[in-house]
Write a protein that holds these residues in place. Structure first.
Motif, mmCIF file in Angstrom:
data_model
loop_
_atom_site.group_PDB
_atom_site.id
_atom_site.type_symbol
_atom_site.label_atom_id
_atom_site.label_comp_id
_atom_site.label_asym_id
_atom_site.label_seq_id
_atom_site.Cartn_x
_atom_site.Cartn_y
_atom_site.Cartn_z
ATOM 1 N N GLN A 260 10.068 1.518 1.792
ATOM 2 C CA GLN A 260 10.140 2.909 1.950
ATOM 3 C C GLN A 260 9.490 3.286 3.251
ATOM 4 O O GLN A 260 8.473 2.464 4.072
ATOM 5 C CB GLN A 260 9.764 4.227 1.141
ATOM 6 N N PRO A 261 9.630 4.158 4.247
ATOM 7 C CA PRO A 261 9.205 4.440 5.535
ATOM 8 C C PRO A 261 7.550 4.999 5.044
ATOM 9 O O PRO A 261 7.278 6.083 4.151
ATOM 10 C CB PRO A 261 10.425 5.687 5.945
ATOM 11 N N GLY A 262 6.815 4.568 6.202
ATOM 12 C CA GLY A 262 5.690 4.547 6.146
ATOM 13 C C GLY A 262 4.902 5.455 7.270
ATOM 14 O O GLY A 262 5.587 5.887 7.824
ATOM 15 N N TYR A 263 3.671 4.357 7.935
ATOM 16 C CA TYR A 263 3.191 5.373 8.392
ATOM 17 C C TYR A 263 4.102 4.992 10.007
ATOM 18 O O TYR A 263 4.959 4.404 9.931
ATOM 19 C CB TYR A 263 2.164 4.108 9.239
ATOM 20 N N LYS A 264 3.949 5.916 10.734
ATOM 21 C CA LYS A 264 4.940 6.044 11.576
ATOM 22 C C LYS A 264 7.004 5.427 11.552
ATOM 23 O O LYS A 264 7.899 5.224 12.455
ATOM 24 C CB LYS A 264 4.650 5.080 13.067
ATOM 25 N N GLY A 265 7.147 6.078 9.824
ATOM 26 C CA GLY A 265 8.571 5.114 9.968
ATOM 27 C C GLY A 265 8.585 4.232 9.800
ATOM 28 O O GLY A 265 9.682 3.742 9.359
ATOM 29 N N ILE A 266 7.500 2.865 9.641
ATOM 30 C CA ILE A 266 7.967 1.580 9.430
ATOM 31 C C ILE A 266 7.900 0.985 8.156
ATOM 32 O O ILE A 266 7.169 2.288 7.222
ATOM 33 C CB ILE A 266 6.584 1.384 9.615
ATOM 34 N N PRO A 267 8.375 0.638 7.466
ATOM 35 C CA PRO A 267 9.184 -0.392 5.978
ATOM 36 C C PRO A 267 7.558 -0.390 5.701
ATOM 37 O O PRO A 267 6.564 -0.971 5.838
ATOM 38 C CB PRO A 267 10.055 -1.304 6.104
ATOM 39 N N GLU A 268 7.182 0.480 4.175
ATOM 40 C CA GLU A 268 6.167 -0.450 3.461
ATOM 41 C C GLU A 268 6.367 0.217 2.161
ATOM 42 O O GLU A 268 7.059 0.266 1.937
ATOM 43 C CB GLU A 268 5.128 1.075 3.533
ATOM 44 N N PRO A 269 5.384 -0.925 2.057
ATOM 45 C CA PRO A 269 5.240 -1.521 -0.235
ATOM 46 C C PRO A 269 5.192 -0.076 -0.780
ATOM 47 O O PRO A 269 4.443 1.087 -0.472
ATOM 48 C CB PRO A 269 4.554 -2.296 -0.665
ATOM 49 N N MET A 270 6.661 0.753 -1.556
ATOM 50 C CA MET A 270 6.324 1.667 -2.106
ATOM 51 C C MET A 270 5.928 1.628 -3.839
ATOM 52 O O MET A 270 4.942 0.351 -3.913
ATOM 53 C CB MET A 270 7.270 2.570 -2.618
ATOM 54 N N ASP A 271 5.181 2.626 -4.041
ATOM 55 C CA ASP A 271 4.350 2.438 -5.486
ATOM 56 C C ASP A 271 3.139 1.208 -5.351
ATOM 57 O O ASP A 271 2.636 0.810 -6.020
ATOM 58 C CB ASP A 271 4.641 2.415 -6.580
ATOM 59 N N ILE A 272 2.123 1.698 -4.050
ATOM 60 C CA ILE A 272 1.029 0.387 -3.935
ATOM 61 C C ILE A 272 -0.025 0.770 -5.292
ATOM 62 O O ILE A 272 -0.624 -0.704 -5.001
ATOM 63 C CB ILE A 272 0.759 0.702 -2.602
ATOM 64 N N ASP A 273 -0.291 1.769 -6.043
ATOM 65 C CA ASP A 273 -1.189 1.510 -6.908
ATOM 66 C C ASP A 273 -0.841 0.957 -8.109
ATOM 67 O O ASP A 273 -1.559 0.285 -9.110
ATOM 68 C CB ASP A 273 -1.032 3.027 -7.038
ATOM 69 N N LYS A 274 0.470 0.516 -8.138
ATOM 70 C CA LYS A 274 1.136 -0.306 -8.982
ATOM 71 C C LYS A 274 1.452 -1.960 -8.785
ATOM 72 O O LYS A 274 2.394 -2.787 -9.375
ATOM 73 C CB LYS A 274 2.746 0.363 -9.912
ATOM 74 N N ARG A 275 1.399 -2.441 -7.391
ATOM 75 C CA ARG A 275 1.458 -3.693 -6.472
ATOM 76 C C ARG A 275 -0.031 -4.443 -6.554
ATOM 77 O O ARG A 275 -1.042 -4.059 -6.792
ATOM 78 C CB ARG A 275 2.165 -3.222 -5.099
ATOM 79 N N GLU A 276 0.502 -6.020 -7.072
ATOM 80 C CA GLU A 276 -0.579 -6.569 -6.324
ATOM 81 C C GLU A 276 -1.066 -6.778 -4.844
ATOM 82 O O GLU A 276 -0.170 -6.358 -4.241
ATOM 83 C CB GLU A 276 -0.448 -7.738 -6.883
#
Length: 185
Positions: free
Chosen positions: A94-110
Motif C-alpha cells: 500500500q502507499p506509505g512514506y511519500k507514497g512509496i509502496p510499503e507492506p500493509m498490516d506490518i503488525d501481522k507480518r514477519e
C-alpha cells in the motif's frame, strides 16, 4: 566537487527523462544480472525496495524470487527508521512514506531479523539516486539505509540503478554506508 544536493538534482532530472525504450532495456538487463548473481542464487531472503517514480523497476526480480520460494522483505519507514517486512505479492503493498509502496498490516507480518548466521543467505538490493566507481551512494537525503545498515555492514548489499545514475565522484560522509557492489545498466 559538486554537493550531494546538486548531484541529486541533476541525476534525478536525467533519470526522470530517460527514453522509455532505454529504460525497459536496462530493466530487463538488470533483472537478468541480479537473477544470475551468485549472491542472489545463494540467498534464501531478499531485502528489496519496491520501485517508485522513475527508479529502476525491481518487480521482475522480487516476483521471480517469490516464485522460487525465497522470502521477500520490503522496507517500511517508521519515523526516522526503516524495517523490512515479508510480502507474498503486490497485493500486500500500500502507499506509505511519500507514497512509496510499503507492506500493509506490518503488525501481522514477519519482520526481517538480522543475524550473523543469515549473512550468507541474505541479499539486499539498495536504491539510490547516484553512485560512483568507489561504491559511494547518494540516496534521497534522509539516511534510512545508512541507519539501517550501520550495524549490518557484513550483509551482502548491491546498489542498483540506470547507467545515468553513475557519476565520477561523490563526497562520502562518515555515516554513509557503501553497498558491497554497484550495478548500473
Amino acid at each position: 566537487m559538486e554537493s550531494k544536493s546538486e548531484i541529486r538534482k541533476k541525476v534525478l532530472a536525467v533519470r526522470d527523462n530517460l527514453d522509455p525504450m532505454d529504460r525497459k532495456r536496462s530493466e530487463i538487463l538488470m533483472a537478468e544480472r541480479i537473477l544470475g548473481h551468485q549472491w542472489y542464487y545463494s540467498a534464501k531472503e531478499l531485502l528489496i525496495f519496491v520501485s517508485y517514480g522513475s527508479e529502476i523497476d525491481t518487480s521482475p526480480i522480487w516476483e521471480e524470487a517469490l516464485r522460487q520460494g525465497k522470502k521477500v522483505y520490503v522496507p517500511c519507514v517508521m519515523g526516522e527508521n526503516m524495517e523490512f517486512y515479508r510480502i507474498f505479492g503486490k497485493s500486500d503493498l500500500q502507499p506509505g512514506y511519500k507514497g512509496i509502496p510499503e507492506p500493509m498490516d506490518i503488525d501481522k507480518r514477519e519482520k526481517y531479523v538480522y543475524s550473523e548466521e543469515k549473512i550468507i543467505s541474505t541479499l539486499m538490493l539498495m536504491p539510490g539516486v547516484a553512485f560512483d566507481p568507489y561504491r559511494n551512494r547518494i540516496g534521497y537525503g534522509k539516511g534510512f539505509y545508512d541507519r539501517y545498515l550501520a550495524d549490518k555492514t557484513k550483509l551482502h548489499t548491491i546498489g542498483i540503478g540506470y547507467d545515468c545514475q553513475m557519476v565520477s565522484e561523490i563526497k562520502a560522509e562518515e555515516t554513509d554506508i557503501k553497498p558491497m557492489q554497484v550495478i548500473c545498466l
